[in-house]
Design a protein around this motif. Structure first.
Motif, mmCIF file in Angstrom:
data_model
loop_
_atom_site.group_PDB
_atom_site.id
_atom_site.type_symbol
_atom_site.label_atom_id
_atom_site.label_comp_id
_atom_site.label_asym_id
_atom_site.label_seq_id
_atom_site.Cartn_x
_atom_site.Cartn_y
_atom_site.Cartn_z
ATOM 1 N N GLU A 379 -32.702 -21.676 10.346
ATOM 2 C CA GLU A 379 -32.557 -21.173 9.062
ATOM 3 C C GLU A 379 -33.014 -19.821 8.776
ATOM 4 O OE1 GLU A 379 -35.553 -24.095 7.367
ATOM 5 O OE2 GLU A 379 -34.016 -25.448 6.816
ATOM 6 N N ALA A 380 -33.927 -19.472 9.673
ATOM 7 C CA ALA A 380 -34.240 -18.213 9.813
ATOM 8 C C ALA A 380 -33.158 -17.173 10.135
ATOM 9 C CB ALA A 380 -35.540 -17.785 10.696
ATOM 10 N N ALA A 381 -32.511 -17.476 11.153
ATOM 11 C CA ALA A 381 -31.308 -17.001 11.631
ATOM 12 C C ALA A 381 -30.299 -16.580 10.532
ATOM 13 C CB ALA A 381 -30.644 -17.363 12.946
ATOM 14 N N VAL A 382 -29.890 -17.911 9.763
ATOM 15 C CA VAL A 382 -29.122 -17.693 8.748
ATOM 16 C C VAL A 382 -29.431 -16.895 7.941
ATOM 17 C CG1 VAL A 382 -28.064 -19.269 6.694
ATOM 18 C CG2 VAL A 382 -28.376 -20.084 9.003
ATOM 19 N N LYS A 383 -30.736 -16.600 7.346
ATOM 20 C CA LYS A 383 -30.982 -15.452 6.423
ATOM 21 C C LYS A 383 -30.767 -14.105 6.868
ATOM 22 C CE LYS A 383 -34.592 -18.627 4.392
ATOM 23 N NZ LYS A 383 -36.109 -18.737 4.108
ATOM 24 N N GLU A 384 -31.227 -14.061 8.253
ATOM 25 C CA GLU A 384 -30.847 -12.697 8.867
ATOM 26 C C GLU A 384 -29.271 -12.301 9.005
ATOM 27 O OE1 GLU A 384 -32.109 -10.637 13.085
ATOM 28 O OE2 GLU A 384 -33.149 -12.092 12.467
ATOM 29 N N VAL A 385 -28.481 -13.181 9.254
ATOM 30 C CA VAL A 385 -26.999 -13.012 9.405
ATOM 31 C C VAL A 385 -26.287 -13.232 8.207
ATOM 32 C CG1 VAL A 385 -25.032 -13.721 10.965
ATOM 33 C CG2 VAL A 385 -27.242 -13.349 12.023
ATOM 34 N N ARG A 386 -25.765 -12.252 7.687
ATOM 35 C CA ARG A 386 -24.957 -12.640 6.542
ATOM 36 C C ARG A 386 -23.635 -12.631 6.769
ATOM 37 N NH1 ARG A 386 -28.046 -14.291 4.004
ATOM 38 N NH2 ARG A 386 -26.595 -14.407 2.172
ATOM 39 N N PRO A 387 -22.879 -13.411 5.978
ATOM 40 C CA PRO A 387 -21.468 -13.709 6.467
ATOM 41 C C PRO A 387 -20.538 -12.221 6.304
ATOM 42 C CG PRO A 387 -21.898 -14.523 4.054
ATOM 43 C CD PRO A 387 -23.176 -14.063 4.879
ATOM 44 N N SER A 388 -19.708 -12.148 7.352
ATOM 45 C CA SER A 388 -19.150 -10.972 7.254
ATOM 46 C C SER A 388 -17.758 -11.039 6.314
ATOM 47 C CB SER A 388 -18.575 -10.602 8.961
ATOM 48 O OG SER A 388 -17.910 -11.552 9.288
ATOM 49 N N THR A 389 -17.383 -12.219 5.800
ATOM 50 C CA THR A 389 -16.022 -12.537 5.276
ATOM 51 C C THR A 389 -15.964 -11.892 3.861
ATOM 52 O OG1 THR A 389 -16.813 -14.459 4.397
ATOM 53 C CG2 THR A 389 -15.831 -14.382 6.636
ATOM 54 N N GLY A 390 -17.287 -11.355 3.317
ATOM 55 C CA GLY A 390 -17.344 -10.898 1.668
ATOM 56 C C GLY A 390 -16.436 -9.703 1.455
ATOM 57 N N ALA A 391 -16.478 -8.725 2.408
ATOM 58 C CA ALA A 391 -15.775 -7.443 2.233
ATOM 59 C C ALA A 391 -14.178 -7.850 2.310
ATOM 60 C CB ALA A 391 -15.945 -6.469 3.104
ATOM 61 N N TRP A 392 -13.937 -8.720 3.145
ATOM 62 C CA TRP A 392 -12.426 -9.107 2.981
ATOM 63 C C TRP A 392 -12.073 -9.921 2.059
ATOM 64 C CZ3 TRP A 392 -9.121 -13.366 2.891
ATOM 65 C CH2 TRP A 392 -7.858 -13.089 3.475
ATOM 66 N N PHE A 393 -12.659 -10.691 1.638
ATOM 67 C CA PHE A 393 -12.357 -11.264 0.302
ATOM 68 C C PHE A 393 -12.294 -10.632 -1.133
ATOM 69 C CE2 PHE A 393 -13.531 -15.353 2.479
ATOM 70 C CZ PHE A 393 -12.327 -15.928 2.441
ATOM 71 N N ALA A 394 -13.242 -9.477 -0.886
ATOM 72 C CA ALA A 394 -13.056 -8.475 -2.018
ATOM 73 C C ALA A 394 -11.651 -7.880 -2.150
ATOM 74 C CB ALA A 394 -14.304 -7.649 -2.152
ATOM 75 N N THR A 395 -11.365 -7.314 -1.141
ATOM 76 C CA THR A 395 -9.943 -6.658 -0.843
ATOM 77 C C THR A 395 -8.780 -7.938 -1.081
ATOM 78 O OG1 THR A 395 -10.825 -5.346 0.753
ATOM 79 C CG2 THR A 395 -8.587 -5.662 0.569
ATOM 80 N N ALA A 396 -9.021 -8.867 -0.685
ATOM 81 C CA ALA A 396 -8.220 -9.864 -1.047
ATOM 82 C C ALA A 396 -7.862 -10.443 -2.373
ATOM 83 C CB ALA A 396 -8.129 -11.162 -0.076
#
Length: 422
Positions: A379-396
């Protein structure tokens, strides 16, 4: 002024002056130093499109692409599924003992290419790249989850191969290519290998450094030799990774650009102007299909597209199990971590496991005894690692809104409507 603020200002300046070659090359160097290799590579390509003889850009390009062609780690987006996957009837082995897809006339394909000689090379030219050719031992059953993707592959590509007579009756040709697109780190390369495994074919990965050369005409000759080698090694899946880098829109390239000629050569080879492409199946993968030259999307080329989205819940569970299998694990609520990692790419989910393991290792060294991984660590790792797909979906989302008049991205549009918070 901090380095990040300076780089942001320089990127803004490049947007305002896209033809400023020295500025763009300087930005590419800074991005490379910060580990942002993909962005640096795009700027290098833009520099070479405007100044094909720029030796500094070619040198940086070769340094960047040397990392692309290094032996890859297993694609995490499609990690092996949980134990005891659903049984799949294996294809019958041929006379060589290799598994081949039933229904397709491999004998005809082999006869077509059996007598093809090795391409004749000019003095001093290197032989075709063959060390990257492999015979994958994985199949679609080894891809965790992603049932929609598997179904699309079956309907658009594998089904007609299994039933050539039915395909012929309905006017379905067995030529052309398939383009896998979607956010980075979601398993496109792994799926391409699985398709080759389903076909029982050789798998030939082609990266940008296998094609591009600094000398005039050499890139086109490299492209021709790659296709010639694939025909000799048929049945073969010829896989172009990062297709947008090799097949960039010619409208964005200068008339004298060597990249423009490379795209033309690829088009000619896919049309088989110099040889028979029977038994050669062309796959491509890209994060930016909207940057690919439209001629590559015409019938007979990459005329079918399959959207590869972030792994669904079963796939994320498989990835978590795979990356936790050899690590000390205590009580872990896997379902909870699966829910928390929605919209994470496969690479992001793998990074969550790595980050949690680092935290557990640090605690173990601090307390002097082994601390097994727990749900709290993940759970702590999930809070630290943010999904990298956000920028791609913004462009898409912008592409879907303004560049989907022909319906190419209807699948992507439907996904974005369903997930409006992306």
């Amino acid at each position: 002024m901090s380095d990040d603020v300076l780089l942001t200002s320089l990127l803004t300046a490049v947007t305002s002056a896209p033809d400023d070659v020295p500025l763009r090359l300087h930005v590419a160097g800074l991005l490379s130093e910060r580990g942002r290799s993909a962005e640096a590579l795009q700027h290098c390509i833009q520099v070479l499109a405007r100044d094909a003889s720029n030796t500094d850009a070619m040198g940086l390009l070769q340094r960047l692409t040397s990392g692309i062609t290094a032996p890859p780690t297993p694609d995490v987006a499609a990690a092996p599924p949980p134990a005891e996957p659903a049984p799949v009837a294996p294809p019958a082995p041929d006379r060589t003992g290799q598994h081949r897809l039933q229904g397709y006339d491999w004998t005809h394909a082999e006869e077509e290419v059996a007598g093809t000689p090795e391409p004749v090379l000019a003095h001093g030219e290197s032989s075709p790249v063959v060390e990257d050719i492999e015979q994958p031992g994985i199949r679609l059953a080894d891809v965790g989850g992603m049932e929609d993707v598997k179904q699309r592959l079956e309907l658009a590509f594998l089904g007609p191969m299994r039933n050539p007579e039915l395909a012929k009756a309905f006017g379905k040709t067995l030529t052309g290519g398939l383009l896998l697109y979607g956010p980075p780190g979601c398993g496109k390369t792994f799926i391409a290998r699985a398709v080759a495994g389903e076909l029982g074919a050789n798998f030939f990965t082609v990266g940008i450094s296998d094609v591009l050369e600094m000398y005039t005409g050499q890139s086109e000759r490299n492209m021709a030799r790659i296709f010639a080698e694939a025909r000799r090694r048929a049945p073969c899946v010829l896989f172009f990774d990062e297709l947008d880098a090799l097949g960039q829109k010619r409208s964005q390239l200068s008339h004298a650009s060597s990249m423009r000629n490379t795209v033309n050569q690829m088009l000619s080879e896919m049309d088989s102007l110099g040889g028979n492409n029977d038994g050669v199946f062309t796959l491509g993968a890209t994060n930016h299909p909207w940057d690919i030259d439209s001629a590559l999307r015409r019938p007979g080329r990459f005329d079918r597209m399959v959207l590869v989205l972030p792994p669904d819940a079963p796939a994320r569970a498989a990835i978590l199990r795979y990356h936790l299998r050899d690590r000390p694990v205590a009580e872990v609520d896997l379902d909870r971590i699966v829910r928390l990692t929605e919209h994470f790419s496969g690479a992001d989910v793998a990074h969550v496991c790595t980050t949690a393991a680092e935290r557990a290792l640090a605690l173990s060294m601090q307390i002097g005894r082994l601390h097994a991984l727990t749900t709290k660590d993940l759970e702590a790792a999930v809070k630290e690692v943010r999904p990298s797909t956000g920028a791609w979906f913004a462009t898409a989302r912008n592409v879907v809104a303004f560049s989907n008049s022909d319906g190419d991205y209807d699948d992507l549009s439907a996904y974005l409507r369903k997930h409006k918070k992306l």
